[in-house]
Write a protein that holds these residues in place. Structure first.
Motif, mmCIF file in Angstrom:
data_model
loop_
_atom_site.group_PDB
_atom_site.id
_atom_site.type_symbol
_atom_site.label_atom_id
_atom_site.label_comp_id
_atom_site.label_asym_id
_atom_site.label_seq_id
_atom_site.Cartn_x
_atom_site.Cartn_y
_atom_site.Cartn_z
ATOM 1 N N MET A 79 46.629 44.980 35.304
ATOM 2 C CA MET A 79 45.831 45.734 34.351
ATOM 3 C C MET A 79 46.421 47.126 34.197
ATOM 4 S SD MET A 79 41.797 46.226 34.566
ATOM 5 C CE MET A 79 41.037 47.596 33.806
ATOM 6 N N ASN A 80 46.542 47.583 32.990
ATOM 7 C CA ASN A 80 47.141 48.877 32.688
ATOM 8 C C ASN A 80 46.033 49.921 32.599
ATOM 9 O OD1 ASN A 80 49.505 50.186 32.431
ATOM 10 N ND2 ASN A 80 49.905 49.554 30.316
ATOM 11 N N ARG A 81 45.816 50.670 33.668
ATOM 12 C CA ARG A 81 44.739 51.660 33.709
ATOM 13 C C ARG A 81 45.277 53.031 33.317
ATOM 14 N NH1 ARG A 81 41.005 53.604 38.569
ATOM 15 N NH2 ARG A 81 39.413 54.485 37.251
ATOM 16 N N LYS A 82 44.511 53.767 32.509
ATOM 17 C CA LYS A 82 44.929 55.101 32.085
ATOM 18 C C LYS A 82 44.770 56.088 33.222
ATOM 19 C CE LYS A 82 44.155 54.586 27.203
ATOM 20 N NZ LYS A 82 43.677 55.237 26.014
ATOM 21 N N LYS A 83 45.585 57.134 33.198
ATOM 22 C CA LYS A 83 45.541 58.158 34.233
ATOM 23 C C LYS A 83 44.230 58.940 34.160
ATOM 24 C CE LYS A 83 49.407 60.436 35.022
ATOM 25 N NZ LYS A 83 50.589 61.276 34.760
ATOM 26 N N ARG B 88 42.866 69.497 27.625
ATOM 27 C CA ARG B 88 43.906 69.172 26.630
ATOM 28 C C ARG B 88 43.569 67.868 25.907
ATOM 29 N NH1 ARG B 88 49.540 71.222 29.385
ATOM 30 N NH2 ARG B 88 48.832 73.355 29.637
ATOM 31 N N PHE B 89 43.010 66.911 26.628
ATOM 32 C CA PHE B 89 42.581 65.650 26.024
ATOM 33 C C PHE B 89 41.532 65.914 24.945
ATOM 34 C CE2 PHE B 89 39.249 62.387 26.016
ATOM 35 C CZ PHE B 89 39.971 61.261 25.629
ATOM 36 N N VAL C 115 35.192 59.411 21.970
ATOM 37 C CA VAL C 115 35.886 60.380 22.805
ATOM 38 C C VAL C 115 35.163 60.544 24.129
ATOM 39 C CG1 VAL C 115 36.599 62.808 22.988
ATOM 40 C CG2 VAL C 115 36.843 61.601 20.816
ATOM 41 N N TYR C 116 33.847 60.660 24.076
ATOM 42 C CA TYR C 116 33.045 60.846 25.286
ATOM 43 C C TYR C 116 33.170 59.648 26.218
ATOM 44 C CZ TYR C 116 29.048 61.653 28.325
ATOM 45 O OH TYR C 116 28.262 61.833 29.431
ATOM 46 N N ARG D 84 37.454 58.137 32.600
ATOM 47 C CA ARG D 84 38.647 58.636 33.292
ATOM 48 C C ARG D 84 38.355 59.855 34.171
ATOM 49 N NH1 ARG D 84 42.969 59.097 28.555
ATOM 50 N NH2 ARG D 84 44.233 59.875 30.276
ATOM 51 N N LEU D 85 37.073 60.160 34.386
ATOM 52 C CA LEU D 85 36.676 61.308 35.202
ATOM 53 C C LEU D 85 35.916 60.869 36.445
ATOM 54 C CD1 LEU D 85 35.418 63.818 32.495
ATOM 55 C CD2 LEU D 85 37.445 64.048 33.909
#
Length: 159
Positions: free
Chosen positions: A1-5, A60-61, A73-74, A80-81
């Motif tokens: 699975m490709n998880r975002k940073k 920055r995101f 966006v939210y 990712r937090l």
């Protein structure tokens, strides 16, 4: 699975000279009669402070998502937090909280954001640029949206 940073990074807090909170006071009283009588002093030394996290990638995101639907966006940001509170350091929760410039760090300033009537993320004062910003001192590097201030320190105190 490709998880975002994740949208935060860990900062070195073990460097020589880095002090957080009031460390060390418990060890001075640990084996004294006053220390034994005080239950608060004998409780856990771990505080509720969250040291060592830098949320610059989140800021920055959010700036890169201006003009997009806020709900999307939210949802991406929260996934990712580690917690959702840092989002609202930059994004105004209501009209009364809107600020043109938000200070997020010692000398880091970012554009204030809000959700407009169409449900999109927007900048409170889009006319502000880094060239108009002036540092409050000559000794530090001041940034606005990740760019160094355009004008040098003039030495005149603002009222």
């Amino acid at each position: 699975m490709n998880r975002k940073k994740p949208l935060y990074r860990k900062v070195n807090t073990r460097t020589h000279g880095v002090r957080h909170g009031n460390r060390g006071e418990a060890r001075w009283d640990r084996h004294t009669k006053a220390g034994k009588a005080d239950k608060a002093r004998n409780s856990s030394m771990h505080s509720k402070h969250r040291h060592g996290l830098d949320y610059t990638p989140l800021f920055r995101f959010l700036l890169s998502r201006v003009g997009r639907v806020w709900d999307e966006v939210y949802q991406e940001a929260v996934s990712r937090l580690d917690r959702p509170e840092p989002i609202f350091w930059m994004v105004a929760a209501n009209d009364m909280d809107q600020e043109a410039v938000v200070r997020l760090g010692e000398n880091s300033y970012f554009s204030g954001l809000f959700v407009n009537a169409e449900g999109e993320l927007a900048i409170v004062a889009p006319e502000l640029t880094v060239d108009e910003m002036e540092p409050s001192c000559a000794c530090c590097t001041h940034t606005f949206n990740g760019e160094q201030f355009g004008r040098p320190f003039s030495g005149v105190a603002e009222d």
